[in-house]
Scaffold this active site. Structure first.
Site, mmCIF file in Angstrom:
data_model
loop_
_atom_site.group_PDB
_atom_site.id
_atom_site.type_symbol
_atom_site.label_atom_id
_atom_site.label_comp_id
_atom_site.label_asym_id
_atom_site.label_seq_id
_atom_site.Cartn_x
_atom_site.Cartn_y
_atom_site.Cartn_z
ATOM 1 N N HIS A 153 39.586 31.355 48.718
ATOM 2 C CA HIS A 153 40.182 31.137 47.402
ATOM 3 C C HIS A 153 39.091 31.220 46.333
ATOM 4 C CE1 HIS A 153 39.080 27.139 48.859
ATOM 5 N NE2 HIS A 153 39.016 26.731 47.605
ATOM 6 N N ARG A 210 34.420 46.977 29.008
ATOM 7 C CA ARG A 210 33.985 47.818 30.127
ATOM 8 C C ARG A 210 32.756 47.259 30.840
ATOM 9 N NH1 ARG A 210 31.385 53.739 29.152
ATOM 10 N NH2 ARG A 210 30.793 54.169 31.289
#
Length: 144
Positions: A22, A109
Site C-alpha cells: 500500500h 511534466r
C-alpha cells in the site's frame, strides 16, 4: 494460465502487482516515455494500450483511499493542449472495472518524471495518446 487474469497482464506485471504494497505507485507509460532513463524496474507491454492494461489491473488493484488523488497524469506543457478524451477513457475503464472512479490529479511534466523515479515500477505500453501516461497508487487491500 490463470483464471480471471486479463490477457494483457503478463507474468512479470502480475508479479509486480502482487509485490507492491500500500502506497506504492505504478507508472503506466506511453510508448515514448523515458522509462529506462528514469527507473531500474521496467516492464514492457509493447503494443498494448493503457486502457487494456487498466481493464486488467483495476479488478486486481485496490486504489489508495488515504490520498487525495491516487491517479496522476501529466498536465500539458505551456502552449500545448490535452485531449480530454484520453483522461475520460481511462476513468471510464476504471469505473467499468471497479464501479467507482478514484480522483485524478495532474502535474507538470518534470514533476511527473521525478514522481516516476520514486514509483515501484514503470510499464512501457504501446500507448501513443499525447499525455497518456498515468501513475496509479495502490491502497490497502481489504481482507474478506
Amino acid at each position: 494460465m490463470l483464471k480471471g487474469i486479463h490477457p494483457a497482464i503478463s507474468p512479470d506485471l502480475l508479479k509486480i502487482l502482487a509485490e507492491m504494497g500500500h502506497g506504492d505507485e505504478l507508472v503506466l507509460s506511453d510508448a515514448h516515455f523515458p522509462a529506462h532513463q528514469l527507473h531500474h524496474k521496467v516492464v514492457r507491454a509493447d503494443g498494448i494500450s493503457i486502457n487494456s492494461l487498466l481493464t486488467g489491473i483495476a479488478p486486481l488493484f485496490e486504489f489508495d483511499t488515504y490520498t487525495e488523488a491516487p491517479l496522476i497524469m501529466m498536465q500539458a506543457v505551456e502552449g500545448d493542449s490535452l485531449d480530454p478524451a484520453v483522461e475520460q477513457s481511462y476513468l471510464q475503464t476504471i469505473k467499468s472495472a471497479v464501479g467507482n472512479v478514484p480522483k485524478l490529479a495532474r502535474m507538470d511534466r518534470f514533476a511527473f518524471y521525478e514522481r516516476a523515479k520514486q514509483a515501484y515500477a514503470v510499464v512501457i505500453t504501446g500507448e501513443t495518446a499525447k499525455y497518456g501516461n498515468i501513475i496509479i497508487k495502490k491502497g490497502v487491500t481489504p481482507v474478506k
